[in-house]
Write an enzyme that holds these catalytic residues in place. Structure first.
Site, PDB file in Angstrom:
ATOM      1  N   PHE A   8       0.857  -1.190   0.000  1.00 36.95           N
ATOM      2  CA  PHE A   8       0.000   0.000   0.000  1.00 36.95           C
ATOM      3  C   PHE A   8       0.885   1.230   0.000  1.00 36.95           C
ATOM      4  O   PHE A   8       1.744   1.384   0.867  1.00 36.95           O
ATOM      5  CB  PHE A   8      -0.917   0.014   1.228  1.00 36.95           C
ATOM      6  CG  PHE A   8      -1.868   1.183   1.228  1.00 36.95           C
ATOM      7  CD1 PHE A   8      -3.010   1.159   0.445  1.00 36.95           C
ATOM      8  CD2 PHE A   8      -1.607   2.315   1.981  1.00 36.95           C
ATOM      9  CE1 PHE A   8      -3.886   2.243   0.419  1.00 36.95           C
ATOM     10  CE2 PHE A   8      -2.477   3.401   1.967  1.00 36.95           C
ATOM     11  CZ  PHE A   8      -3.619   3.371   1.174  1.00 36.95           C
ATOM     12  N   ASP A  63       9.216   2.897   1.470  1.00 41.19           N
ATOM     13  CA  ASP A  63       8.033   3.571   1.990  1.00 41.19           C
ATOM     14  C   ASP A  63       7.943   3.244   3.479  1.00 41.19           C
ATOM     15  O   ASP A  63       7.517   2.154   3.866  1.00 41.19           O
ATOM     16  CB  ASP A  63       6.792   3.080   1.237  1.00 41.19           C
ATOM     17  CG  ASP A  63       5.500   3.658   1.797  1.00 41.19           C
ATOM     18  OD1 ASP A  63       5.527   4.270   2.884  1.00 41.19           O
ATOM     19  OD2 ASP A  63       4.453   3.478   1.145  1.00 41.19           O
ATOM     20  N   LYS A 118       2.233   9.646   8.237  1.00 42.24           N
ATOM     21  CA  LYS A 118       1.529   9.105   9.407  1.00 42.24           C
ATOM     22  C   LYS A 118       1.998   9.717  10.732  1.00 42.24           C
ATOM     23  O   LYS A 118       1.576  10.798  11.068  1.00 42.24           O
ATOM     24  CB  LYS A 118       1.613   7.575   9.404  1.00 42.24           C
ATOM     25  CG  LYS A 118       0.681   6.962   8.355  1.00 42.24           C
ATOM     26  CD  LYS A 118       0.264   5.538   8.684  1.00 42.24           C
ATOM     27  CE  LYS A 118      -0.948   5.114   7.885  1.00 42.24           C
ATOM     28  NZ  LYS A 118      -0.637   4.570   6.559  1.00 42.24           N
TER      29      LYS A 118
HETATM   30  C1  LIG Z   1      -0.899   4.942   5.188  1.00 41.20           C
HETATM   31  C2  LIG Z   1       0.167   4.619   4.216  1.00 41.20           C
HETATM   32  C3  LIG Z   1       0.342   5.365   3.049  1.00 41.20           C
HETATM   33  C4  LIG Z   1      -0.578   6.494   2.652  1.00 41.20           C
HETATM   34  O1  LIG Z   1      -0.542   7.531   3.561  1.00 41.20           O
HETATM   35  P1  LIG Z   1      -1.672   8.677   3.489  1.00 41.20           P
HETATM   36  O2  LIG Z   1      -1.214   9.677   4.479  1.00 41.20           O
HETATM   37  O3  LIG Z   1      -2.982   8.019   3.834  1.00 41.20           O
HETATM   38  O4  LIG Z   1      -1.679   9.190   2.095  1.00 41.20           O
HETATM   39  C5  LIG Z   1       1.392   5.037   2.220  1.00 41.20           C
HETATM   40  N1  LIG Z   1       2.216   4.027   2.516  1.00 41.20           N
HETATM   41  C6  LIG Z   1       2.086   3.282   3.628  1.00 41.20           C
HETATM   42  C7  LIG Z   1       3.042   2.189   3.905  1.00 41.20           C
HETATM   43  C8  LIG Z   1       1.038   3.542   4.511  1.00 41.20           C
HETATM   44  O5  LIG Z   1       0.880   2.787   5.591  1.00 41.20           O
END
Ligand SMILES: *Cc1c(COP(=O)(O)O)cnc(C)c1O
Length: 399
Positions: free
Chosen positions: A137, A222, A251
């Site tokens: 994600f 990420d 986050k």
């Molecule tokens: C939550 C998340 C995102 C997206 O973050 P948003 O602030 O909702 O755009 C991207 N990568 C990872 C691994 C995440 O957990």
């Protein structure tokens, strides 16, 4: 959307993007939330890995109020002090790099993708393809749902931007097979979050680093979810001992105030004026919150706390007899022996405990990093009977 006595107009006024619990929260303190109907909840979700200091941490509240009095926003035509301080702090905690600030994980990853494509134009004769993992994600923008490895998130929005190929997570050979003359980078979460907390094998990340060096590709981590102490280290890349070329954060970075960041090592730092930007990115309010978040994590020893309370929690969770427990620090996933996760979430909610589910039988725990062993014990006094109840097929159904 669930019918909600606390928010009767919700279905009329809010887009239907989330199955929410039927509750409206009004305040919080530490790891506890209070709802508009006066109930208390112990929170093992933290806004999904966001509220690292819990709720109403006095130092964070004070920093936000002080900064709001001084300067909330000043725009990207000039510098501001919190932005400069935060960039220096993040670089100090990671590796030689420069920082782009935005507001979310999706935007941080979007910046990473654009940096990488520009690098491909400049250094790899226009190569543009990014390899990423199935199940991953990376956010909800068009490029990041495409980079992400979940068809559910991207299928409704075709045609998708080209230039992304997916391989199974933890499969280095598949990455090698997917690499072509068009390849420019590899983008992964060191621990898959939304896919149920699936840690990379150390040899996978080490192998990715070697492969990227050998083939001249950029390695993007990420760490939107794994970063900022969640794993018991500042960043998961440090726990694995594998340094990426580009690191994305969001986050937890602002302790609940929206902020994202994309860090690029000199090799990957391709932006020049006009390439990218964000009107409110690097605003002093969010950056002051983030500087304070870093200070408090340090001052209160929250990395050590995440490691210690996390391992305690993994031991205690065995009492639920899950088929598997995964994770690092306070990022924990468990698989239940039957598909009752939604019913368990609802039963826990009714008993004053918030948990997050990421599948029929998978529960994800990403609580505030201030969680104590006593909080874990309290949580288990709810989780155990709640799971017994749903296992015995009592009348809880998915909400
Ligand atoms: C939550 C998340 C995102 C997206 O973050 P948003 O602030 O909702 O755009 C991207 N990568 C990872 C691994 C995440 O957990």
């Amino acid at each position: 959307m669930t019918e909600n006595a606390c928010a009767p107009d919700a279905a009329r006024h809010l887009m239907n993007i989330e199955r929410r619990l039927p509750v409206t929260m009004v305040s919080g303190s530490g790891c506890r939330l209070k709802s508009s109907d006066g109930n208390d909840y112990l929170d093992l979700v933290a806004g999904i890995a966001v509220n690292l200091l819990g709720y109403s941490h006095p130092k964070l509240v004070k920093a936000i109020c002080d900064q709001a009095r001084a300067l909330i926003n000043v725009g990207d035509m000039v510098f501001n002090e919190p932005m400069l301080e935060l960039a220096a702090r993040l670089v100090g905690l990671t590796f030689p790099a420069r920082v782009f600030f935005c507001h979310s994980g999706a935007e941080a990853n979007e910046a990473a993708i654009k940096l990488t494509r520009k690098w491909g134009k400049e250094h790899k004769s226009g190569a543009f393809e990014i390899v990423s993992a199935l199940g991953s994600f990376h956010g909800r923008t068009l490029a990041t749902v495409t980079a992400g490895g979940k068809a559910r998130n991207s299928d409704p929005f075709t045609p998708l931007p080209p230039g992304f190929v997916h391989v199974p997570f933890n499969d280095l050979e598949a990455v090698k097979r997917a690499t072509s003359a068009n390849s420019v980078g590899v983008m992964v979460e060191p621990i898959l979050g939304s896919a149920g907390v699936v840690p990379a094998k150390p040899e996978f990340l080490r192998g990715l680093r070697e492969w990227c060096d050998e083939m001249n590709l950029l390695l993007i981590f990420d760490e939107v979810q794994t970063g900022l102490g969640r794993t018991g280290q500042w960043f998961a890349f440090q726990a694995y001992g594998v340094q990426p070329d580009i690191l994305t954060l969001a986050k937890g970075l602002g302790g609940g105030v929206p902020i994202g960041a994309c860090l690029a090592a000199p090799r990957a730092d391709t932006f020049t004026p006009g390439d990218h930007g964000s009107t409110l990115g690097g605003n002093p309010l969010a950056c002051a919150a983030a500087v304070t978040l870093l200070n408090v994590v340090e001052a209160e020893g929250l990395l050590a706390n995440a490691a210690e309370v996390g391992s305690y929690m993994r031991v205690q969770l065995q009492r639920l007899r899950p088929t598997e427990i995964r994770g690092m620090g306070l990022m924990i996933g468990i698989d239940l022996d039957r598909p009752v996760a939604a019913a368990l979430q609802r039963a826990c909610f009714d008993m004053g405990l918030l948990i997050n589910i990421v599948g029929d039988r998978t529960v994800r725990f990403v609580p505030p990093l201030i969680l104590t062993k006593q909080d874990v014990d309290t949580a288990l006094t709810i989780l155990e009977p709640a799971l017994d109840r749903v296992r015995s097929g009592a009348s809880y159904t998915s909400h």
